[in-house]
Design a protein around this motif. Sequence first.
Motif, mmCIF file in Angstrom:
data_model
loop_
_atom_site.group_PDB
_atom_site.id
_atom_site.type_symbol
_atom_site.label_atom_id
_atom_site.label_comp_id
_atom_site.label_asym_id
_atom_site.label_seq_id
_atom_site.Cartn_x
_atom_site.Cartn_y
_atom_site.Cartn_z
ATOM 1 N N GLY A 25 43.114 35.022 34.204
ATOM 2 C CA GLY A 25 43.910 36.001 34.948
ATOM 3 C C GLY A 25 43.214 37.335 35.145
ATOM 4 N N ALA A 26 41.927 37.404 34.800
ATOM 5 C CA ALA A 26 41.205 38.682 34.867
ATOM 6 C C ALA A 26 40.509 38.818 36.212
ATOM 7 C CB ALA A 26 40.202 38.776 33.725
ATOM 8 N N LEU A 27 41.297 39.141 37.245
ATOM 9 C CA LEU A 27 40.754 39.301 38.595
ATOM 10 C C LEU A 27 41.632 40.302 39.335
ATOM 11 C CD1 LEU A 27 38.833 38.266 40.941
ATOM 12 C CD2 LEU A 27 40.636 36.610 41.471
ATOM 13 N N ASP A 28 40.992 41.273 39.996
ATOM 14 C CA ASP A 28 41.771 42.260 40.739
ATOM 15 C C ASP A 28 40.918 42.846 41.853
ATOM 16 O OD1 ASP A 28 44.156 43.698 41.236
ATOM 17 O OD2 ASP A 28 43.333 45.465 40.259
ATOM 18 N N TRP A 29 41.551 43.052 43.008
ATOM 19 C CA TRP A 29 40.913 43.676 44.161
ATOM 20 C C TRP A 29 41.528 45.065 44.306
ATOM 21 C CZ3 TRP A 29 39.166 40.241 48.723
ATOM 22 C CH2 TRP A 29 38.424 40.987 49.648
ATOM 23 N N GLY A 30 40.716 46.086 44.204
ATOM 24 C CA GLY A 30 41.221 47.448 44.231
ATOM 25 C C GLY A 30 41.327 48.016 45.629
ATOM 26 N N CYS A 31 42.134 49.071 45.733
ATOM 27 C CA CYS A 31 42.224 49.784 47.010
ATOM 28 C C CYS A 31 40.881 50.371 47.404
ATOM 29 C CB CYS A 31 43.252 50.914 46.908
ATOM 30 S SG CYS A 31 44.903 50.337 46.523
ATOM 31 N N GLN A 32 40.010 50.544 46.419
ATOM 32 C CA GLN A 32 38.693 51.104 46.669
ATOM 33 C C GLN A 32 37.780 50.131 47.418
ATOM 34 O OE1 GLN A 32 40.181 50.610 43.777
ATOM 35 N NE2 GLN A 32 40.442 52.528 42.693
ATOM 36 N N GLY A 33 38.225 48.886 47.579
ATOM 37 C CA GLY A 33 37.454 47.904 48.339
ATOM 38 C C GLY A 33 36.578 47.017 47.489
ATOM 39 N N LEU A 34 36.616 47.160 46.161
ATOM 40 C CA LEU A 34 35.769 46.372 45.277
ATOM 41 C C LEU A 34 36.612 45.400 44.458
ATOM 42 C CD1 LEU A 34 33.435 49.226 43.960
ATOM 43 C CD2 LEU A 34 33.098 47.748 45.942
ATOM 44 N N ILE A 35 35.969 44.307 44.037
ATOM 45 C CA ILE A 35 36.625 43.287 43.214
ATOM 46 C C ILE A 35 36.090 43.398 41.791
ATOM 47 C CG2 ILE A 35 36.896 40.801 42.833
ATOM 48 C CD1 ILE A 35 36.587 40.415 45.845
ATOM 49 N N ALA A 36 36.988 43.355 40.818
ATOM 50 C CA ALA A 36 36.596 43.320 39.402
ATOM 51 C C ALA A 36 37.105 42.014 38.799
ATOM 52 C CB ALA A 36 37.179 44.517 38.646
ATOM 53 N N TYR A 37 36.281 41.410 37.938
ATOM 54 C CA TYR A 37 36.747 40.204 37.239
ATOM 55 C C TYR A 37 36.070 40.111 35.876
ATOM 56 C CZ TYR A 37 32.429 37.734 38.653
ATOM 57 O OH TYR A 37 31.117 37.340 38.838
ATOM 58 N N GLY A 38 36.700 39.373 34.996
ATOM 59 C CA GLY A 38 36.185 39.209 33.652
ATOM 60 C C GLY A 38 35.363 37.945 33.527
ATOM 61 N N CYS A 39 34.229 38.065 32.814
ATOM 62 C CA CYS A 39 33.382 36.902 32.514
ATOM 63 C C CYS A 39 33.030 36.997 31.035
ATOM 64 C CB CYS A 39 32.138 36.916 33.389
ATOM 65 S SG CYS A 39 30.966 35.598 33.000
ATOM 66 N N HIS A 40 33.660 36.154 30.211
ATOM 67 C CA HIS A 40 33.529 36.248 28.758
ATOM 68 C C HIS A 40 33.955 37.657 28.332
ATOM 69 C CE1 HIS A 40 31.559 32.336 27.864
ATOM 70 N NE2 HIS A 40 31.311 32.406 29.151
ATOM 71 N N THR A 41 33.056 38.430 27.726
ATOM 72 C CA THR A 41 33.427 39.774 27.285
ATOM 73 C C THR A 41 33.003 40.843 28.276
ATOM 74 O OG1 THR A 41 31.333 40.010 26.097
ATOM 75 C CG2 THR A 41 33.181 39.063 24.876
ATOM 76 N N LEU A 42 32.485 40.437 29.417
ATOM 77 C CA LEU A 42 31.968 41.380 30.405
ATOM 78 C C LEU A 42 32.991 41.609 31.510
ATOM 79 C CD1 LEU A 42 28.431 39.772 30.828
ATOM 80 C CD2 LEU A 42 29.071 41.608 29.275
#
Length: 1210
Positions: A25-42
């Motif tokens: 469930g570690a995935l998000d698209w921000g209003c800033q236009g970038l995508i963040a997601y989790g990979c293990h502890t990163l």
Amino acid sequence: MIPFTVNIKLSTRTITGALTQHNKGALDWGCQGLIAYGCHTLVLVVDPSSAQTLQVLEKHKASVVKVKWARENYHHNLGSPYSLRLASADASGKIIVWDVSSGTTRCEIQEHSKPINDMQWLWSQDASRDLLLAIHPPNLIVLWNADTGTKLWKKSYAENILSFSFNPFQPSELALLTSEGIVFISDFSPSKSPTSSGRKVYISSPHASPAHTKPVTTTGAKKALNKVKILITNEKPSAEAVTLNECLQLSYLPSKRNHILLLYPREILILDLEVNQTVGAVAIDRTGIPFLQVIPCFQRDVLFCLHENGCITLRAGRQNCGILGAPSEETDSDLVPEMTYDLHCQCDAIRVTKAIRPYSITCCPINENVSALMISDGRIMIWELKSSVVGKKMNSSSPYSGALYAPLSFCGKMTGNLQRKLPDLSLDSIIAGQSVFTGDALLSGNPLQEVHLRFLLTGLLSGLPQPPFVVRMCPPLTTKNITQYKPLLAVGTSSGSVLVYNLTSGLLYKELNIHSCEVRGIEWTSLTSFLSFATSSPNNLGLVRNELQLVDLPTGRSMAFRGERGIDEQPMEMIKVSHLKQYLAVAFKDKPLELWDIRTCTLLREMPKSFPSVTALEWSPSHNLKSLRKKQMAAREAMARQTVSSDTELNSVESSVISLLQEAESKSEMSQNISAREHFVFTDTDGQVHHLTVEGNSIKDSARIPPDGSMGSISCIAWKGDTLVLGDVDGNLNFWDLKGRVSRGVPTHRNGVKKIRFAPGKGNQKLIVLYSDGTDVWDTKEIQMVSSLRTGRNMNYRILDVDWCSSDKVVLASDDGCIRVLEMSMKSTCFRMDEQELIDPVWCPYLLFPRSAFTLKAFLLHQPWTGKYSLDITDVDYPEHEDMKNLIQQQINSLSNDVKSLLLDTEFTLLQRILLVARLYGDESEIHFWTVASHYLQVYQKETVSTAGPLDICYDLLCENTYFQRFQLDRVSLQELKRSSYEHTRKCADQLLLLGQTDRAVQLLLETSADNPQYYCDSLKACLVTTVTSSGPSQSTIKLVATNMIASGKLAEGVQLLCLIDKAADACRYLQTYNEWTRAAWLAKVRLNPEECSEVMKRWVDHLCSSHVNEKYKAILVLLSLGCFRKVIEMLHTMRCFDRAAMFLEACLQVGALEVNEETDKMISAVFVDYAHSLRTLGFMPGALRFAQKAGDAGKELLSDLQDTKSVEK
């Protein structure tokens, strides 16, 4: 001579791979236009447009379970600049708030040690933008100040909380999805914890609801609706009614007020919370692919649905309820009145295996036309929604046909020639909303263009495959290979492929499928070729299939180096290439050593069976190539001197021969079979060191050194210069100084040494040592450890392989599926995003300094400059440092061609330009303001008539009254058709009375059965409604009764009575007195004339502006819907939103929506001169000059200062 330079800068970076189950469930698209997601502890931050990784954040010690970008729903200025803030939560309960651009942490938050179930940034408060609400299992919600890490309050509940969803239309309302049902909180506040425990309701199972016991033969959505006639009840369901299919997701619909979405594996259910009743459903039959996740959109009533096969489907909602009347008892006809969601397009599914499964999707929150799919193997797929016009439908087309149509306007202006450029901008510029079928939109005679949608894969990020890995860096940079050098890292995988990465960019250079089994080792034979070996699983006799391939990187051609050998033999354990890349030593488990000539791919010697077993082997860096070259050069010079007669000829021939030799040294050696003498050492199982010499076909046993008693079985050797280092299976290191003929043993007290490798570079005596439980870097000159990593102490992963990628950077392959390039200190540090070496430019003004970001915004907004539309910052007189100008220009150049053409289009209006730039900046506050402003500027124009249709219902109380009233009538009709209990019937009757639908309300009141306790009251109420007259006495009596009822706490009943006698204005005042501001606004829009409604709404504005509410931006939106444009400008100016005030004023003057007189002149001058001052503060002098001139007399002083400054600079 100008020295040749080449960019070989290697940044520290992390190349990631497959994800863990925690990352789902570690995935998000921000209003800033970038995508963040989790990979293990990163935590990874990627740009979806160019499919590049921009940042890797490493500080969590446990797997990342949630990531959330901060919202941008506030006015931005130098005091509140655009910033990349991200919150990430891990499985140990820690939340870290990041400043993503610098890679630093703002704060760390910890409450308990269990995984965070859900978290969300608050977006509604004007005062604070740093509040983060999180669920700490099992039953705690905590509000944090994410800037300081301070806990503001916490609240515990009786049930385990799984997730939550804010009501987007009412920030004080929150729904918690618990293990047993739903808890509705209505008193959420940032200042204090909720006082009550909320209203608890239970979910009656979709598959176990007893609402319909008769056999059902229908399929699809109607079948689902029949099963879920009642879904939310106040009573706990019986044990046999509990479903096996648990609720996967709960979300408020952002496109419609008081609607909630519940996701089950085979159903999506839409509930109307006013009646707690299912009003729409999407059902999947038994052969269909179950749902995993749904994202409801704001701009249109559209759902992005993720299925278990990785397919994303897009479903658009429509309401089949056009009949305003009492429903019949039989609802078994094919046309079931309901909210239906028609499937319009879907993307390709992925190949699902045990290791490859879809995890999650996210959608661009600003444009809502692009979605990103995260897959368990680390891939991120970017699917963009594209439209194509298929024909024209005139105004006779039915709004309930299920077709989608192109919008008629953009920012209130008819699209016209812009239509072909607009579809890529956002969801609301691709398809029209339901409002296109109402009002003047159809009466205007404008044709509706039907559109078809499709998904297009526009980006793909792929990571490393599953570990284990082996890594090997290409030969180091030297003065001879500097012109063709590329820092390439070869990664051997468990699937048999070899991935080659360019470490300058961190991008995959080539993927080569070479082997059929796990790669065990790689050795480079030149800058463009390498050897790799793989061994299959052993058979019953312990024999394997060995594969040794020589790969040419430019062509991708590979050849079996050992020919037909390798089938059913002892497993290959290591390969070692000599220093000059002439020879190859191949060691086996229980088989003698083989020596090969790499240049000719021939076997020089297979050692006899009596040859000792090799435990470790290393080639010497010493050789006789230099002496051979000198002899060869001398011989050739002598031959050249014999063939010439004159001195002048001698000089020319000498120089030509020498240059020829220098260019083709290696080729001449090959052609004449000149082989340099090289040495290698190896150790046997007894620890004895053997020294052998290889020259051409000759192999000589030079010396044997007896074993060191302090060392165990030697597992690896490294040799550089006069230093030889041995490591054993007990973790001991032995440093030999060959020149001084001394050795020194060092016990590391670590597990066995698995690999030793010297750093490249002349005189660089650094050494990296790989153990079973970590790795060290040693300085062999001082014989001391430089840095250390140990599993469980300063890292939570296990290192599988190590190498040097440059003289001061190491590369580590780990079992979390990542490859890390680190400094010699081996400390994980995040980097600054603006220091990244990127292949493609990235549009992200958040990466600029605040002054530069606002300057770029002003440059794009206030086109044309000196009468010319331009996207070159040098075309304006901007006195800033060249580096800053270059950074701004890079951002402009990274815009897509479609956006550039729009910005340069002379027909593109100011309002359209402002909204486009707001979307480019991901500024939520700007987008909402300018969408409403542009619509009502067209509506309230004096001369022209708007043909754009009403504002869509997602703006709720900001919509036009007529459209809002029609929507409410349709909604209550659907509620009426779906009612299944007396409670629902009563709610429908109450709503109909408020809407003025007295006849239908009476019908519902008369349906009350005689055995119902409310039968008498309802019958009397029906009589009252039918006999109400407009006579004075009756009205006075009813008004008195209503007033008394309100005073005694029966507010809803009193309001109904006032509405019966057309005293809705009084009812609104009472509602506002009792703090029911939203209900008062709703009632005003459905019952009052424009003047009375305006009065009610203005009182609401005053309430929103009060200090204890502090929602001034929302108040401004309400004023826009009332056409109070001057008041809006004054409020914006008072709130120091100088840019927004000036641009709105300019837009009002352009469309003639503001009357210019002496009174307004003063305001106009003040607004423009303050904006000019703010542009001057940014250093953007051209903009400051323009608005100082527009300010008239008030700007003369500023104009003079600006002109003086300009002349001084010149």
